[in-house]
Design a protein around this motif. Structure first.
Motif, PDB file in Angstrom:
ATOM      1  N   ILE A   1      26.166 102.781  31.541  1.00  0.00           N
ATOM      2  CA  ILE A   1      24.896 102.402  32.176  1.00  0.00           C
ATOM      3  C   ILE A   1      23.858 102.324  31.066  1.00  0.00           C
ATOM      4  O   ILE A   1      23.609 103.332  30.383  1.00  0.00           O
ATOM      5  CB  ILE A   1      24.498 103.415  33.274  1.00  0.00           C
TER       6      ILE A   1
ATOM      7  N   LYS B   1      18.583 102.690  30.916  1.00  0.00           N
ATOM      8  CA  LYS B   1      17.950 103.849  31.549  1.00  0.00           C
ATOM      9  C   LYS B   1      19.000 104.953  31.524  1.00  0.00           C
ATOM     10  O   LYS B   1      20.173 104.688  31.807  1.00  0.00           O
ATOM     11  CB  LYS B   1      17.605 103.475  33.006  1.00  0.00           C
TER      12      LYS B   1
ATOM     13  N   CYS C   1      20.936 107.372  33.081  1.00  0.00           N
ATOM     14  CA  CYS C   1      21.278 107.733  34.457  1.00  0.00           C
ATOM     15  C   CYS C   1      21.512 109.246  34.587  1.00  0.00           C
ATOM     16  O   CYS C   1      21.065 109.870  35.550  1.00  0.00           O
ATOM     17  CB  CYS C   1      22.530 106.956  34.865  1.00  0.00           C
TER      18      CYS C   1
ATOM     19  N   ASP D   1      18.238 111.179  34.751  1.00  0.00           N
ATOM     20  CA  ASP D   1      17.579 111.044  36.060  1.00  0.00           C
ATOM     21  C   ASP D   1      18.297 111.897  37.109  1.00  0.00           C
ATOM     22  O   ASP D   1      17.662 112.547  37.936  1.00  0.00           O
ATOM     23  CB  ASP D   1      17.586 109.572  36.510  1.00  0.00           C
TER      24      ASP D   1
ATOM     25  N   ALA E   1      26.047 108.933  41.118  1.00  0.00           N
ATOM     26  CA  ALA E   1      25.410 107.637  40.860  1.00  0.00           C
ATOM     27  C   ALA E   1      26.008 106.612  41.811  1.00  0.00           C
ATOM     28  O   ALA E   1      27.182 106.706  42.171  1.00  0.00           O
ATOM     29  CB  ALA E   1      25.667 107.221  39.418  1.00  0.00           C
TER      30      ALA E   1
ATOM     31  N   ARG F   1      29.121 108.722  37.363  1.00  0.00           N
ATOM     32  CA  ARG F   1      28.252 109.823  36.937  1.00  0.00           C
ATOM     33  C   ARG F   1      28.135 110.767  38.122  1.00  0.00           C
ATOM     34  O   ARG F   1      27.704 110.343  39.210  1.00  0.00           O
ATOM     35  CB  ARG F   1      26.838 109.341  36.573  1.00  0.00           C
TER      36      ARG F   1
ATOM     37  N   HIS G   1      22.548 108.488  44.309  1.00  0.00           N
ATOM     38  CA  HIS G   1      21.376 108.019  43.561  1.00  0.00           C
ATOM     39  C   HIS G   1      21.584 106.585  43.083  1.00  0.00           C
ATOM     40  O   HIS G   1      22.478 106.325  42.293  1.00  0.00           O
ATOM     41  CB  HIS G   1      21.143 108.942  42.344  1.00  0.00           C
TER      42      HIS G   1
ATOM     43  N   PHE H   1      20.947 104.107  40.739  1.00  0.00           N
ATOM     44  CA  PHE H   1      20.369 104.180  39.391  1.00  0.00           C
ATOM     45  C   PHE H   1      19.626 102.889  39.028  1.00  0.00           C
ATOM     46  O   PHE H   1      19.904 101.817  39.566  1.00  0.00           O
ATOM     47  CB  PHE H   1      21.453 104.500  38.355  1.00  0.00           C
ATOM     48  N   ARG H   2      18.695 103.041  38.080  1.00  0.00           N
ATOM     49  CA  ARG H   2      17.835 101.917  37.689  1.00  0.00           C
ATOM     50  C   ARG H   2      18.420 101.075  36.551  1.00  0.00           C
ATOM     51  O   ARG H   2      18.053  99.932  36.375  1.00  0.00           O
ATOM     52  CB  ARG H   2      16.469 102.450  37.235  1.00  0.00           C
TER      53      ARG H   2
ATOM     54  N   TYR I   1      24.575  98.376  34.926  1.00  0.00           N
ATOM     55  CA  TYR I   1      25.961  98.852  34.916  1.00  0.00           C
ATOM     56  C   TYR I   1      26.866  97.910  34.135  1.00  0.00           C
ATOM     57  O   TYR I   1      26.807  96.688  34.313  1.00  0.00           O
ATOM     58  CB  TYR I   1      26.463  98.980  36.364  1.00  0.00           C
TER      59      TYR I   1
END
Ligand code: G1P
Length: 271
Positions: free
Chosen positions: A134, A137, A139, A142, A156, A205, A246, A248-249, A252
Motif C-alpha cells: 500500500i 499513505k 496504512c 493509520d 485493512a 494488514r 478500515h 485505507f486511503r 493498493y
C-alpha cells in the motif's frame, strides 16, 4: 502500544514463476529496492520495534539477505565506498529488529501466525502480508491509531469487483463508525459470488489480539484445505471481540502476481 509485527514469508510464490523458481519473491526488487524493505519501512514508520519473519527452509535466502554480512564487511574494508556503507547500515538496522520462526509445511496463514505465539508480548500486534503493498499513505500507522482509539482489532479493507470476491476474505458490516471505518459482523474466506455477504475485501494488514492464538490452536482446515486467519477472526467476532474494517486511503498494489508485480514497479517509480 503496538510494537511488534509479524510477516508470513513461507509462501511458494507460484504466481510469479519463473521469477521465483530459485528466488524468494519478497527479495525481488521494485524500482531498485527489495520488496520486503517496503514492508519493513512501513513498519518502522508506524513505530514497530520488532518484526517476526515466518519463513521456511526453502526461503533461507531471506535470512541470508539480512544476516550474512561478512561480504559487506570485506568489501567495505577494501573499498570504503560510501554507497555500500549506507546500504550496509540500512541492512544492520533491519537485522536488529528481525526475528525468525519456521513454517516448513504450507498449511495456511493461520498456521503461520500460530508459529509466532512465543514471541508476542503485548495485547495487540500487527500482521502484514507482503504480497499486498500500500503506497502513498502508511496504512499500518493509520490502523494502529484506530486500534488505540477504539481499543479493538482492525483489518485493512477495500471494495472489490463482485466477480472477484472468491479471491479474498469478504466481510459484512454491523455498524458504521465513520466514513472509512466499520465494525465487522462476519467474515468469510474466499466465498463464492453467491455466498459473499458484500464486496468488502480484507487486504493484508491486520491488527490482531494476542488471544487469537487460543482460537488458532484448535482450528480445523477450512477453504482449500488450509488453516485460515480469517476463520480464527470469525471465532473472535463470535466471542464478542470487536474488529474494525478500515478503508485505507493509500493505493493498493498486488505484488504477488506477475502482472501486479510489473505494475507495482511502474507505480512506485512514479512516486
Ligand atoms: C489472504 C487472506 C485473505 C485476504 C488476502 C489479502 O489470502 O486469506 O482473506 O483477503 O490475503 O491479500 P491469500 O492472498 O493468502 O490467498
Amino acid at each position: 502500544m503496538i510494537r511488534q509485527a509479524i510477516i508470513p514469508l513461507a509462501g511458494l510464490g507460484t504466481r510469479l514463476l519463473p521469477l521465483t523458481s530459485v528466488f524468494a519473491k519478497e527479495l525481488l526488487p521494485m524500482n531498485g529496492k527489495v520488496g520486503i524493505e517496503y514492508i519493513l519501512d512501513e513498519c518502522i514508520d508506524a513505530g514497530i520495534k520488532e518484526v517476526v519473519f515466518i519463513i521456511s527452509k526453502n526461503k533461507m535466502m531471506i535470512k541470508d539477505y539480512f544476516y550474512k554480512d561478512s561480504f559487506y564487511k570485506k568489501i567495505i574494508k577494501k573499498k570504503g565506498d560510501k554507497r555500500i556503507i549506507s546500504a550496509y547500515r540500512k541492512i544492520l538496522k533491519y537485522k536488529k529488529m528481525i526475528k525468525f520462526v519456521y513454517q516448513n509445511k504450507p498449511l495456511g496463514t493461520g498456521d503461520a501466525v500460530l508459529k509466532t505465539k512465543k514471541f508476542i508480548k503485548d495485547k495487540y500486534f500487527l500482521m502484514l502480508l507482503p504480497d499486498d503493498l500500500i503506497i502513498k499513505k502508511n496504512c499500518s500507522k493509520d490502523m494502529i491509531r484506530i486500534s488505540k482509539k477504539n481499543k479493538c482489532s482492525v483489518m485493512a479493507s477495500m471494495k472489490v469487483k463482485k466477480n472477484n470476491v472468491s479471491r479474498w476474505g469478504i466481510y459484512s458490516v454491523s455498524k458504521r463508525l465513520n466514513k472509512d471505518n466499520f465494525f465487522i459482523k462476519d467474515v468469510i474466506e474466499k466465498p463464492t459470488i453467491k455466498n459473499a455477504p458484500s464486496t468488502n475485501a480484507v487486504i493484508g494488514r491486520y491488527i490482531l489480539p494476542k488471544k487469537i492464538f487460543s482460537k488458532l490452536k484448535n482450528l480445523k482446515p477450512g477453504q482449500g484445505g488450509e488453516i485460515h486467519i480469517t476463520d480464527a477472526i470469525k471465532k473472535l467476532i463470535n466471542g464478542g471481540h470487536k474488529i474494525i474494517g478500515h478503508k485505507f486511503r493509500g493505493k493498493y498494489l498486488d505484488c504477488g502476481s506477475m502482472s501486479g508485480y510489473v505494475k507495482s514497479g511502474i507505480e512506485i517509480a512514479k512516486l
